[in-house]
Design a protein around this motif. Structure first.
Motif, mmCIF file in Angstrom:
data_model
loop_
_atom_site.group_PDB
_atom_site.id
_atom_site.type_symbol
_atom_site.label_atom_id
_atom_site.label_comp_id
_atom_site.label_asym_id
_atom_site.label_seq_id
_atom_site.Cartn_x
_atom_site.Cartn_y
_atom_site.Cartn_z
ATOM 1 N N ILE A 140 36.938 63.130 54.490
ATOM 2 C CA ILE A 140 38.231 63.814 54.498
ATOM 3 C C ILE A 140 38.120 65.301 54.835
ATOM 4 O O ILE A 140 39.138 65.955 55.097
ATOM 5 C CB ILE A 140 38.982 63.623 53.161
ATOM 6 N N ASP A 196 35.766 58.741 52.885
ATOM 7 C CA ASP A 196 36.578 58.697 54.097
ATOM 8 C C ASP A 196 36.394 59.909 55.009
ATOM 9 O O ASP A 196 37.182 60.113 55.930
ATOM 10 C CB ASP A 196 38.070 58.586 53.729
ATOM 11 N N ASP A 233 32.141 64.161 53.592
ATOM 12 C CA ASP A 233 32.796 63.551 52.429
ATOM 13 C C ASP A 233 33.072 64.611 51.376
ATOM 14 O O ASP A 233 32.276 65.535 51.176
ATOM 15 C CB ASP A 233 31.905 62.466 51.808
ATOM 16 N N ASP A 275 35.966 62.168 46.537
ATOM 17 C CA ASP A 275 36.506 61.005 47.259
ATOM 18 C C ASP A 275 35.579 59.809 47.089
ATOM 19 O O ASP A 275 34.525 59.724 47.716
ATOM 20 C CB ASP A 275 36.674 61.341 48.740
ATOM 21 N N TYR A 282 35.933 56.858 48.130
ATOM 22 C CA TYR A 282 35.902 55.916 49.258
ATOM 23 C C TYR A 282 35.148 56.452 50.472
ATOM 24 O O TYR A 282 35.009 55.751 51.472
ATOM 25 C CB TYR A 282 37.329 55.547 49.652
ATOM 26 N N ALA A 297 44.196 49.536 54.493
ATOM 27 C CA ALA A 297 43.775 50.572 53.538
ATOM 28 C C ALA A 297 44.965 51.052 52.724
ATOM 29 O O ALA A 297 46.085 51.162 53.227
ATOM 30 C CB ALA A 297 43.130 51.735 54.280
ATOM 31 N N THR A 312 43.629 55.710 58.422
ATOM 32 C CA THR A 312 43.335 54.754 57.358
ATOM 33 C C THR A 312 42.504 55.471 56.314
ATOM 34 O O THR A 312 41.494 56.084 56.625
ATOM 35 C CB THR A 312 42.575 53.536 57.905
ATOM 36 N N GLU A 313 42.951 55.404 55.086
ATOM 37 C CA GLU A 313 42.321 56.166 54.014
ATOM 38 C C GLU A 313 42.445 55.384 52.720
ATOM 39 O O GLU A 313 43.378 54.612 52.527
ATOM 40 C CB GLU A 313 43.016 57.534 53.887
ATOM 41 N N THR A 348 46.828 54.346 54.018
ATOM 42 C CA THR A 348 47.123 54.482 55.442
ATOM 43 C C THR A 348 48.443 55.231 55.638
ATOM 44 O O THR A 348 49.427 54.957 54.958
ATOM 45 C CB THR A 348 47.201 53.106 56.120
#
Length: 217
Positions: free
Chosen positions: A127, A125, A117, A121, A123, A182, A170-171, A185
């Protein structure tokens, strides 16, 4: 038989304004991303048919002080032989290469990189996808080695080197309360073979064609 992607794709690359200008005047000025956390491995990245997301990405880069002037350049792409992660065959392929790479790291008594992570961020996700990038690049290296060995031995190879990679991601948080959709996305493209890029263009601003047509009458 069905692994080459027919037809042309419109895609967008978020970047520094100077990079946009350079690509317009010198379309061979192509720079690959080779970060250890690239989602689809190394290559030049594009948002498939998503100019707004490309510009949002560039603006976020500016907010972090990584670029001065955000811009977007359009591109016409032929994905060629595409490592497409919407295709079950290629998902099975990457699973197999992950297993191979895991065995190598186990023998070396080392830990595989992990997806992480980013601190910014909210959420979570994952990334920073160091694991995915390592596995995908390992796969590309393996295939390239197989092709080289075949050509040296018999002058040809049944294996093929990938021209590009494609994935749906999906982000972001849910688009609305209780949504399975999401907010961020998107379809991301990584171009490995620069010959897939047929040309760059400066995106136009859309006009209200209906309004302009009615006003003339």
């Amino acid at each position: 038989m069905y692994n080459s992607r027919p037809g042309l794709v419109i895609a967008f690359h978020g970047c520094e304004a100077d990079t946009c200008d350079a690509l317009l005047t010198n379309p061979d000025f192509i720079k690959r991303s080779e970060k250890p956390y690239d989602w689809l491995g190394h290559g030049m990245y594009f948002w498939e048919n998503n100019i707004d997301r490309a510009f949002e990405w560039a603006k976020n880069k500016k907010s972090r002080g990584e670029i001065r002037t955000p811009a977007v350049i359009g591109a016409v792409l032929d994905l060629g032989y595409c490592f497409d992660l919407t295709d079950s065959r290629f998902i099975s392929m990457i699973k197999m290469h992950h297993s191979k790479l895991s065995q190598i790291y186990k023998k070396l008594r080392e830990e595989l990189p992990q997806n992480k992570d980013s601190k910014t961020d909210q959420y979570k996700d994952k990334i920073l996808r160091e694991l995915d990038c390592k596995v995908i690049e390992f796969m590309h290296d393996q295939i390239t080695n197989w092709v080289a060995a075949d050509i040296q031995l018999k002058g040809y190879s049944e294996y093929r080197i990938f021209d590009s990679a494609r994935g749906v991601f999906t982000e972001g948080g849910p688009a609305y309360t209780g949504a399975g959709i999401a907010e961020k996305t998107h379809i991301q493209l990584s171009i490995r073979n620069p010959n897939c890029i047929k040309g760059f263009f400066l995106p136009r601003q859309e006009i209200d064609f209906l309004k302009s047509s009615l006003s003339k009458n």
